[in-house]
Enzyme design. Structure first.
Site, PDB file in Angstrom:
ATOM      1  N   ASN A 157      10.585   5.073   2.466  1.00  0.00           N
ATOM      2  CA  ASN A 157      10.141   4.045   3.754  1.00  0.00           C
ATOM      3  C   ASN A 157      11.362   3.045   4.290  1.00  0.00           C
ATOM      4  O   ASN A 157      12.371   2.879   3.471  1.00  0.00           O
ATOM      5  CB  ASN A 157       9.227   3.120   3.316  1.00  0.00           C
ATOM      6  CG  ASN A 157       7.692   3.889   3.247  1.00  0.00           C
ATOM      7  OD1 ASN A 157       7.478   4.253   4.424  1.00  0.00           O
ATOM      8  ND2 ASN A 157       6.944   3.776   2.225  1.00  0.00           N
ATOM      9  N   CYS A 200      12.592   6.182  -3.237  1.00  0.00           N
ATOM     10  CA  CYS A 200      13.973   6.324  -2.981  1.00  0.00           C
ATOM     11  C   CYS A 200      14.141   7.529  -1.917  1.00  0.00           C
ATOM     12  O   CYS A 200      14.119   8.672  -2.520  1.00  0.00           O
ATOM     13  CB  CYS A 200      14.802   6.236  -3.951  1.00  0.00           C
ATOM     14  SG  CYS A 200      16.505   6.236  -3.789  1.00  0.00           S
ATOM     15  N   ARG A 214       0.853  -1.267  -0.056  1.00  0.00           N
ATOM     16  CA  ARG A 214      -0.035   0.016  -0.078  1.00  0.00           C
ATOM     17  C   ARG A 214       0.974   1.304   0.043  1.00  0.00           C
ATOM     18  O   ARG A 214       0.861   1.984  -1.053  1.00  0.00           O
ATOM     19  CB  ARG A 214      -0.817   0.062   1.268  1.00  0.00           C
ATOM     20  CG  ARG A 214      -2.035   0.999   0.978  1.00  0.00           C
ATOM     21  CD  ARG A 214      -1.582   2.241   1.096  1.00  0.00           C
ATOM     22  NE  ARG A 214      -1.329   2.836   2.319  1.00  0.00           N
ATOM     23  CZ  ARG A 214      -0.739   4.071   2.549  1.00  0.00           C
ATOM     24  NH1 ARG A 214      -0.929   5.061   1.878  1.00  0.00           N
ATOM     25  NH2 ARG A 214      -0.218   4.321   4.067  1.00  0.00           N
TER      26      ARG A 214
END
Lengths: 303, 303
Positions: free
Chosen positions: A246, A237, A13
């Site tokens: 992330n 990135c 997600r």
């Protein structure tokens, strides 16, 4: 050190939502591969307007075609009542909603003040409970806002109070633009715990400034045992301008397992899924453990 | 938390040695720019055979042309007696030599056992002291070896004993291939301190598996106050296969300053040098703080 840390895999997600769109089939492959790694929780899809986020336009179909593996808890994110109805109709029983601790950030996102969004969320939580689902409130910009700067941890703790009073089953804290540091983690966790020592906290770090694992380590030392992470670091990135970055799940798992903290995840299997994720999005992902392998992977001597 | 952490900037040597060669003029520019950031120590060059490491072939000229700023301690790395003589002739008074804790790694590097290299180092230290210079021994693969795997911290502590007995003024610990984790840092620092509680330790982390700042945080909590770091993360992108991936100085400084730990370094000036470094090597460097700026750098609202 805790004996076990629960990772929620958010690659399908939060990760894919911040990549170029990929085919439905590819999303299903990623989800199914993750379901077989031993991870206990997966954020599977979001039910958002397809014009706003085309990456999630096929959420219903992705979820219908994905294997629902026993022992894995799947969740969906929804922005509003319409999304909540879609998520419930699809069969989700764990549903996330977002509000930003920064008023400016919240207004920029949804054209509402934080207070107004909290009113909306109170209604959403009631709707979800009525349908037998659990509601998690994610507080974005918990560790800082790119427009406002520092966010007073006491303000965040006040939002926690409010959403818990309004029935939220769980609360998560988003480091939306990678402004968390060990100091900020300590201050926020302490401020929230001062009000409610037993509330389970889930932290979501970005590696934008290289500090994601230092933040995770600090949080673990404070007794936090739930974290979001994204396979391969899917979702932007950290070395591209404006990208979210992330925390890569395999970097978190690699660190935790080396410290003797179990996650239930098979690291080798997870690294294979990171390789698959890289193939599916067609770009190099920012995970060091994906690149270099775990520290236990030795180099053979020639001859 | 310590009030002050001493950073040794290793970009000009360890960094550039692991990049494509750049002109002498560019090396001098980088050194001079770093000297003006407030950093207290810089590893300037190495005196190695130009055939082995062409990147350092012009070490003498780089050093001759560089500004030697008051208040900055400059060091050079040497592989052997010949290099030591060159470094001394160039005027260096702080000189580093390397040995690998892993016997296999040491043999692969210099075709000698760790023991044999320690004998050589004993002679080198004597030579350096005789010339009025200080000698630092860097113990490579202190946190793990890519061929042998884990290195027993007691073995590393034994090497420390030996080099201190042989007169080493300082000891540094290299995480050569990024195998350090908070657990390994804790085990190594504890093993060394068990033998000598007051020996100053300098740690050199690579971000190969994303854990460099988590390792630095762990070390600081154990009272370590000296670290190597490389501006921009010069010295091999951690996302390229086989690359070393030095900890970016500005990521370390950013984290430390946010925790209220001083480094003497002007972070804004340092980020400008990271931008320069990127320009000089002609590739994108892996530093998140270089990309995103410090957490205090806010985004302007439109309108």
């Amino acid at each position: 050190m805790p004996g076990f840390v629960s990772i929620r895999e958010v690659g399908p997600r939060d990760g894919l939502q911040n990549e170029e769109p990929i085919p439905t089939e590819a999303k299903v492959r990623l989800l199914d591969a993750l379901s077989r790694t031993g991870v206990g929780r997966i954020e599977a899809v979001s039910f958002v307007h397809p014009k706003a986020i085309p990456q999630m336009a096929d959420a219903d179909e992705v979820w219908r075609r994905a294997e629902q593996t026993e022992g894995v808890r799947y969740s969906a994110l929804v922005p509003n009542t319409r999304g909540a109805h879609r998520a419930l109709a699809a069969g989700f029983t764990e549903i996330e909603v977002v509000v930003s601790a920064s008023d400016t950030h919240n207004r920029r996102n949804v054209n509402r003040s934080t207070e107004e969004s909290l009113d909306d969320i109170a209604e959403l939580v009631e709707l979800l409970h009525h349908a037998g689902a659990r509601a998690e409130v994610i507080i974005a910009t918990s560790f800082g806002c790119p427009y406002e700067g520092d966010i007073d941890p006491v303000r965040v703790a006040g939002i926690v109070d409010r959403v818990v009073r309004d029935g939220a089953d769980r609360v998560a804290f988003g480091d939306t633009t990678g402004m968390a540091t060990p100091r900020r983690v300590r201050e926020l966790v302490t401020a929230v715990r001062d009000r409610d020592a037993h509330l389970p906290l889930l932290l979501h770090f970005h590696n934008t400034r290289g500090a994601a694992l230092a933040n995770l380590l600090t949080a673990i030392e404070l007794g936090v045992t739930e974290f979001d992470a994204s396979v391969g670091g899917l979702g932007g990135c950290p070395y591209a301008p404006g990208a979210s970055g992330n925390l890569a799940t395999e970097e978190a798992v690699h660190l935790l397992h080396d410290m003797g903290v179990d996650t239930g995840i098979d690291l080798a299997a997870l690294i294979e899924v990171a390789e698959l994720a890289e193939e599916l999005v067609g770009r190099s992902l920012p995970s060091g453990v994906l690149r270099a392998g775990p520290r236990t992977r030795l180099t053979a001597l020639p001859g």
